[in-house]
Design an enzyme around this catalytic site. Structure first.
Site, mmCIF file in Angstrom:
data_model
loop_
_atom_site.group_PDB
_atom_site.id
_atom_site.type_symbol
_atom_site.label_atom_id
_atom_site.label_comp_id
_atom_site.label_asym_id
_atom_site.label_seq_id
_atom_site.Cartn_x
_atom_site.Cartn_y
_atom_site.Cartn_z
ATOM 1 N N SER A 223 0.855 -1.183 0.000
ATOM 2 C CA SER A 223 0.000 0.000 0.000
ATOM 3 C C SER A 223 0.891 1.233 0.000
ATOM 4 C CB SER A 223 -0.889 0.009 1.252
ATOM 5 O OG SER A 223 -0.078 0.103 2.423
ATOM 6 N N LYS A 224 0.272 2.406 0.005
ATOM 7 C CA LYS A 224 1.061 3.641 -0.038
ATOM 8 C C LYS A 224 1.999 3.767 1.155
ATOM 9 C CE LYS A 224 -1.836 6.551 -2.982
ATOM 10 N NZ LYS A 224 -2.576 7.813 -3.099
#
Length: 479
Positions: free
Chosen positions: A245-246
């Site tokens: 994910s980010k």
């Protein structure tokens, strides 16, 4: 299937709904390497059929990211949306051939099917109610979809170069919608038609597409087309094992550029996420091309590790040509989030000074941002601002040492790394001081910091006049 004599053609097919994220960049890299390793071509297809989410800005970001990474594609990028008429033509031909059919099931009927399947603990599947009905039975004016007439029994085999033989029961694959009621193609149909028409021989993509591979194989078979060789590579996970994910680093290529990573370092790092060549960690692009193949791929998910990426990037910085690093600093300056006296554009005089300082600067830096930050002393305006520790060194007797040292430096007829080092060593010996007791306050006065490139490199790059002026600012000998 393709034969050994068939020229290798791979493709990278991103959706233009955002940046070129790190997983997509690795997929592009693997396709590019496999094509180059086999004397083939990598094509670029922009899968822009989702008109609401596709943007020109995203297309530009993807092309820019690929170009920065050095992943050149062959020919012009192909827009999937522009080929919608061809997709419709194929779907209608399949109906005529009996491998697809019109379905006029209403949304209410489809919802009822899903709810019934859920209640019975089955996966939601279309029940085939229009497989053998004539379209003339449809309500007047109804616009149907076109569905694949998928086999109801047996299984579909995906002979994958990474995952091995994967068997899918046909009862689980469903009669896929190929063409929507508004005449637009679905992803499944468009991908198969485009890959066939583009002559794609090898499909390399994330293993989240493995089930799609089975469904698309059914479409290939229905059309009587060869199924490309498939290789579904493991996804990238974060250090904690969760899907990337980010917060883990699932950012765009432009974000890594702005963080100061070199494209060759990022290429080297990405190729090791899911592929290996023995114990080799650092490899040139030429070596990657020479070594790359399916036999080095791993089935297990790869874990993204910023510390490893930084260490690798530091290696590439240390071994890079100085002018190349300055060029990359000029490229990244407008994008970085860092207050620097350089501003957002590199002037000619600043470039010359950076180039002169680069041998000392690059030894410590892991990113270009660190390089720029450590070079700040070169361009700082007098009087300097000081880190607390640097000011403490000067307060604790450092200024007295510099006051005594300054005349010796001022007398030097030649100003170089060697001459300044000899002068400082001679001074330290005469004063019976350890070299650090002189070098530490000297570094503090010259840079405002306690860490920097070698202090004699700093003196040489700043020059005699600027160095003496900075020392004088701290000893009270000048304003």
């Amino acid at each position: 299937m393709t034969t050994d004599k068939t020229p290798v053609i791979t493709r990278f097919a991103p959706s233009p709904t955002g940046f070129l994220h790190i997983g997509g960049a690795r997929t592009a890299l693997f396709n590019w390497l496999f094509a180059r390793a086999n004397g083939g071509r990598m094509l670029l297809r922009i899968e822009d059929t989702d008109r609401e989410r596709s943007t020109e800005a995203a297309v530009t970001a993807i092309l820019d990211g690929l170009s920065w990474l050095g992943l050149d594609w062959d020919g012009d990028p192909i827009s999937q949306y522009s080929r919608a008429e061809r997709h419709r033509e194929v779907a209608e031909r399949m109906v005529a051939d009996g491998t697809a059919y019109y379905c006029f099931a209403t949304q209410e009927e489809l919802t009822e099917m899903r709810e019934k399947a859920r209640a019975e603990g089955r996966p939601p599947r279309y029940d085939g109610r229009w497989r053998d009905r004539d379209p003339s039975e449809a309500p007047a004016g109804a616009k149907g979809v076109i569905r694949l007439r998928a086999p109801l029994e047996g299984e579909t085999l995906v002979d994958d170069k990474v995952q091995g033989e994967v068997h899918f029961p046909n009862k689980d694959l469903d009669d896929l919608v190929l063409l929507r009621s508004d005449g637009t193609p679905t992803y499944m149909l468009a991908v198969v038609v485009d890959d066939h028409d583009m002559g794609v021989t090898h499909i390399i993509r994330g293993d989240d597409h493995l089930t799609n591979a089975a469904r698309q194989t059914l479409i290939y078979q229905a059309l009587g087309w060869d199924v490309p060789v498939m290789a579904h590579i493991p996804l990238i996970h974060g250090p904690d094992g969760a899907k990337l994910s980010k917060r883990h680093g699932a950012l765009g290529a432009e974000a890594y550029r702005a963080m100061g990573y070199l494209p060759e370092a990022l290429r080297n790092y990405l190729v090791r996420l899911g592929w290996a060549h023995g114990d080799d960690e650092i490899m040139s692009t030429e070596e990657m091309i020479g070594w790359f193949g399916f036999d080095g791929m791993n089935k297990a998910a790869a874990r993204f590790d910023f510390a490893k990426l930084e260490a690798l990037n530091g290696h590439y910085i240390r071994h890079a040509d100085d002018a190349y690093l300055v060029d990359n600093i000029a490229l990244v300056l407008p994008e970085i989030d860092l207050e620097t006296p350089l501003g957002k554009a590199l002037q000619a005089a600043e470039r010359d000074k950076l180039l002169a300082a680069m041998p000392g600067l690059k030894e410590r830096a892991k990113t270009l941002v660190e390089l720029i930050d450590s070079a700040a002393y070169l361009f700082a305006k007098r009087p300097l601002s000081f880190e607390d520790k640097a000011r403490q060194i000067l307060d604790d007797g450092g200024r007295d040492v510099l006051r005594d040292l300054a005349p010796a430096l001022a007398e030097l007829a030649e100003w170089s790394v060697e001459s300044t080092e000899q002068s400082v060593r001679d001074f330290a010996e005469a004063k019976e001081l350890k070299l650090g007791k002189v070098a530490q306050p000297l570094r503090a006065a010259l840079t405002g910091r306690t860490t920097s490139p070698g202090v004699f490199d700093v003196l040489a790059v700043l020059g005699q006049a600027e160095s003496l002026a900075r020392i004088a600012d701290q000893t009270g000998a000048a304003g």
